[in-house]
Design an enzyme around this catalytic site. Structure first.
Site, PDB file in Angstrom:
ATOM      1  N   GLU A 182       0.837  -1.215   0.000  1.00 40.50           N
ATOM      2  CA  GLU A 182       0.000   0.000   0.000  1.00 40.50           C
ATOM      3  C   GLU A 182       0.867   1.259   0.000  1.00 40.50           C
ATOM      4  OE1 GLU A 182      -3.075  -0.081  -0.636  1.00 40.50           O
ATOM      5  OE2 GLU A 182      -4.005  -1.885   0.203  1.00 40.50           O
ATOM      6  N   GLU A 234     -15.008   9.737  -2.665  1.00 44.26           N
ATOM      7  CA  GLU A 234     -14.659   8.913  -3.819  1.00 44.26           C
ATOM      8  C   GLU A 234     -15.613   9.074  -4.995  1.00 44.26           C
ATOM      9  OE1 GLU A 234     -12.843   5.177  -2.699  1.00 44.26           O
ATOM     10  OE2 GLU A 234     -13.336   4.332  -4.632  1.00 44.26           O
ATOM     11  N   ARG A 238     -10.306  10.049  -5.887  1.00 44.48           N
ATOM     12  CA  ARG A 238      -9.961   9.129  -4.792  1.00 44.48           C
ATOM     13  C   ARG A 238      -9.868   7.680  -5.271  1.00 44.48           C
ATOM     14  NH1 ARG A 238     -11.932   9.226   1.604  1.00 44.48           N
ATOM     15  NH2 ARG A 238     -10.687   7.418   2.177  1.00 44.48           N
ATOM     16  N   ASN A 242      -7.073   3.101  -5.340  1.00 42.62           N
ATOM     17  CA  ASN A 242      -7.325   1.666  -5.528  1.00 42.62           C
ATOM     18  C   ASN A 242      -6.425   1.067  -6.605  1.00 42.62           C
ATOM     19  OD1 ASN A 242      -9.396   1.476  -3.589  1.00 42.62           O
ATOM     20  ND2 ASN A 242     -10.831   2.410  -5.027  1.00 42.62           N
ATOM     21  N   HIS A 262      -4.498  -9.053   2.118  1.00 46.54           N
ATOM     22  CA  HIS A 262      -4.938  -8.018   1.165  1.00 46.54           C
ATOM     23  C   HIS A 262      -3.733  -7.373   0.458  1.00 46.54           C
ATOM     24  CE1 HIS A 262      -7.059  -4.654  -0.555  1.00 46.54           C
ATOM     25  NE2 HIS A 262      -6.278  -3.816   0.104  1.00 46.54           N
TER      26      HIS A 262
HETATM   27  N1  LIG Z   1     -10.387   2.543   5.983  1.00 44.61           N
HETATM   28  C1  LIG Z   1      -9.629   2.454   4.923  1.00 44.61           C
HETATM   29  O1  LIG Z   1      -9.459   3.401   4.148  1.00 44.61           O
HETATM   30  C2  LIG Z   1      -8.913   1.155   4.669  1.00 44.61           C
HETATM   31  C3  LIG Z   1      -7.891   1.101   3.708  1.00 44.61           C
HETATM   32  C4  LIG Z   1      -7.214  -0.098   3.540  1.00 44.61           C
HETATM   33  C5  LIG Z   1      -7.537  -1.195   4.319  1.00 44.61           C
HETATM   34  N2  LIG Z   1      -8.530  -1.113   5.234  1.00 44.61           N
HETATM   35  C6  LIG Z   1      -8.875  -2.238   6.090  1.00 44.61           C
HETATM   36  O2  LIG Z   1      -7.750  -2.508   6.914  1.00 44.61           O
HETATM   37  C7  LIG Z   1      -7.796  -3.872   7.300  1.00 44.61           C
HETATM   38  C8  LIG Z   1      -6.414  -4.451   7.192  1.00 44.61           C
HETATM   39  O3  LIG Z   1      -5.573  -3.740   8.073  1.00 44.61           O
HETATM   40  P1  LIG Z   1      -4.176  -4.341   8.563  1.00 44.61           P
HETATM   41  O4  LIG Z   1      -3.424  -4.840   7.394  1.00 44.61           O
HETATM   42  O5  LIG Z   1      -3.566  -3.320   9.433  1.00 44.61           O
HETATM   43  O6  LIG Z   1      -4.621  -5.654   9.340  1.00 44.61           O
HETATM   44  P2  LIG Z   1      -4.934  -5.940  10.890  1.00 44.61           P
HETATM   45  O7  LIG Z   1      -5.528  -4.790  11.543  1.00 44.61           O
HETATM   46  O8  LIG Z   1      -5.673  -7.240  10.894  1.00 44.61           O
HETATM   47  O9  LIG Z   1      -3.483  -6.189  11.486  1.00 44.61           O
HETATM   48  C9  LIG Z   1      -2.704  -7.261  11.005  1.00 44.61           C
HETATM   49  C10 LIG Z   1      -2.180  -8.130  12.145  1.00 44.61           C
HETATM   50  O10 LIG Z   1      -1.096  -7.457  12.785  1.00 44.61           O
HETATM   51  C11 LIG Z   1      -1.328  -7.391  14.200  1.00 44.61           C
HETATM   52  N3  LIG Z   1      -0.685  -6.159  14.645  1.00 44.61           N
HETATM   53  C12 LIG Z   1      -1.096  -4.893  14.460  1.00 44.61           C
HETATM   54  N4  LIG Z   1      -0.160  -4.033  14.880  1.00 44.61           N
HETATM   55  C13 LIG Z   1       0.845  -4.770  15.372  1.00 44.61           C
HETATM   56  C14 LIG Z   1       2.090  -4.445  15.953  1.00 44.61           C
HETATM   57  N5  LIG Z   1       2.533  -3.183  16.047  1.00 44.61           N
HETATM   58  N6  LIG Z   1       2.876  -5.461  16.382  1.00 44.61           N
HETATM   59  C15 LIG Z   1       2.471  -6.753  16.228  1.00 44.61           C
HETATM   60  N7  LIG Z   1       1.326  -7.123  15.671  1.00 44.61           N
HETATM   61  C16 LIG Z   1       0.520  -6.137  15.246  1.00 44.61           C
HETATM   62  C17 LIG Z   1      -2.830  -7.398  14.313  1.00 44.61           C
HETATM   63  O11 LIG Z   1      -3.229  -7.784  15.606  1.00 44.61           O
HETATM   64  C18 LIG Z   1      -3.197  -8.415  13.237  1.00 44.61           C
HETATM   65  O12 LIG Z   1      -3.006  -9.713  13.708  1.00 44.61           O
HETATM   66  C19 LIG Z   1      -8.830  -4.555   6.416  1.00 44.61           C
HETATM   67  O13 LIG Z   1      -9.971  -4.818   7.160  1.00 44.61           O
HETATM   68  C20 LIG Z   1      -9.130  -3.513   5.350  1.00 44.61           C
HETATM   69  O14 LIG Z   1     -10.447  -3.601   4.878  1.00 44.61           O
HETATM   70  C21 LIG Z   1      -9.224   0.048   5.430  1.00 44.61           C
END
Ligand SMILES: NC(=O)c1ccc[n+]([C@@H]2O[C@H](COP(=O)([O-])OP(=O)(O)OC[C@H]3O[C@@H](n4cnc5c(N)ncnc54)[C@H](O)[C@@H]3O)[C@@H](O)[C@H]2O)c1
Length: 359
Positions: A182, A234, A238, A242, A262
């Site tokens: 990302e 969006e 925006r 993607n 993802h």
């Molecule tokens: N709102 C938006 O604009 C937007 C954009 C992109 C993605 N998303 C959403 O974000 C989510 C994915 O986020 P993600 O990739 O952060 O996944 P996540 O929040 O599931 O975190 C990934 C893993 O890392 C662990 N973790 C988090 N911080 C940590 C740290 N500092 N040390 C150790 N472990 C840690 C978490 O507990 C989890 O097991 C999806 O649900 C997606 O839909 C939202």
């Protein structure tokens, strides 16, 4: 370092630094005075950062809601449990939710804040690279539904984002690489300078070298802040955020949201977007070499199994960017610049999937 999202009276600052989380309580007391707050986090963060959370509890007097860890808990039931606690904590309309975690915690806490008493303030403290460069900024909040990801949600902007890259020291490598995708996508949409920066620093960023890490986050967030300021909901520009996601969402769905994170799907998706830009004519041949060089050495994860191209293609039609049954792609047209394109020939899409996924 402070970047501002410019949204009139809903503008907010994004603080980016290293080893800054200790300063957060003083910042909160200064900016939010004695407004009551509650932390929302998950059990993994609560265990790794128990002493930090205890400091927040002591200094800010805030209770903590701990949700279970994982995308599978990004549900209306978990959201409802957060709201139950916010009520039990006796938060009111002036209270503040502090989301401490990755994208799942941020999206859930944000959506809870959007709905609690018709909307209260929240602050994002992202702890994954993905959340730092993407999900904590921009105000998209949501939960998943059995019929699809992020189908129930709201636009609700945070009032501040506090990014401390030291949290990444405990992040598992696989999650870091997923977040890298990302961060890397800004090379394709953030202009020629960002393209050159990522070309020169992509390996250092992959190694999580502190200065390129901070600088990539700053640059990525600045690009996202600019895009969100221009198109909050969006309706236009925006969609560029993607980049690679039409392919990525199809791959995630094809593999049943298992076996491929993802961000890992986004890495494959970016490769597909560049190939499709070449074969469809969106990217003039004189730029092919620059795009190939920036993609060279991407940390591509193995696919869970050899994909069936026709089924991946079919999965693309469920994408939110599909308009009246026509697929739309964000395709590079120059180094650092992409455009939303429809009307792409089916044989070019199938040929791209065939070439990129069957390596
Ligand atoms: N709102 C938006 O604009 C937007 C954009 C992109 C993605 N998303 C959403 O974000 C989510 C994915 O986020 P993600 O990739 O952060 O996944 P996540 O929040 O599931 O975190 C990934 C893993 O890392 C662990 N973790 C988090 N911080 C940590 C740290 N500092 N040390 C150790 N472990 C840690 C978490 O507990 C989890 O097991 C999806 O649900 C997606 O839909 C939202």
């Amino acid at each position: 370092m402070n970047i501002n999202i410019d949204l009139g009276n809903r503008s907010y600052p994004i603080y980016i630094g290293a080893d800054t989380s200790g300063n957060f309580p003083a910042f909160y007391k200064d900016q939010y005075k004695n407004r009551k707050c509650a932390i929302v986090t998950n059990n993994t963060i609560a265990s790794i950062y128990s002493s930090y959370i205890n400091t927040l509890k002591t200094e800010l007097g805030c209770p903590v809601h701990t949700m279970p860890d994982g995308e599978k808990y990004k549900t209306i039931n978990t959201w409802s449990a957060i709201l139950d606690d916010l009520l039990a904590f006796r938060l009111d309309r002036k209270s503040v939710v502090v989301a401490l975690g990755g994208g799942v915690v941020g999206d859930m806490a944000g959506f809870a804040a959007a709905c609690f008493m018709r909307g209260i303030d929240y602050i994002q403290i992202p702890t994954t690279l993905l959340a730092m460069v993407d999900s904590s900024v921009g105000g998209k909040t949501a939960v998943d539904h059995p019929l699809g990801k992020n189908l129930i949600g709201a636009f609700h902007q945070p009032t501040a984002v506090w990014i401390d890259t030291d949290f990444l020291k405990t992040l598992p490598r696989r999650q870091y690489v997923a977040g890298y995708a990302e961060a890397f996508k800004y090379a394709f949409i953030g202009g020629g300078e960002m393209f050159a920066y990522m070309m020169n620093n992509k390996d250092a960023l992959l190694r999580a070298e502190p200065e390129p890490l901070l600088e990539s986050i700053r640059r990525g967030v600045r690009i996202k802040a600019d895009i969100v300021s221009r198109d909050e909901k969006e309706a236009g520009v925006r969609a560029l955020l993607n980049f690679g996601h039409t392919f990525a969402h199809a791959l995630e769905s094809y593999y049943g949201f298992e076996g491929l994170l993802h961000g890992e799907a986004v890495l494959w998706g970016m490769l597909c977007a560049v190939e499709l830009a070449k074969v469809s004519g969106a990217l003039p041949p004189q730029h092919w070499d620059a795009l190939d060089r920036v993609m060279d050495g991407l940390p591509l994860p193995p696919l869970p199994s050899p994909p069936e191209v026709s089924a991946v293609y079919a999965a693309m039609f469920a994408d939110k960017k599909t308009e009246l049954g026509e697929l739309r792609f964000i395709l590079p047209i120059l180094p650092g610049m992409s455009e939303v394109r429809g009307g792409v020939r089916e044989r070019d899409i199938l040929g791209t999937l065939e070439k990129v996924l069957h390596v």
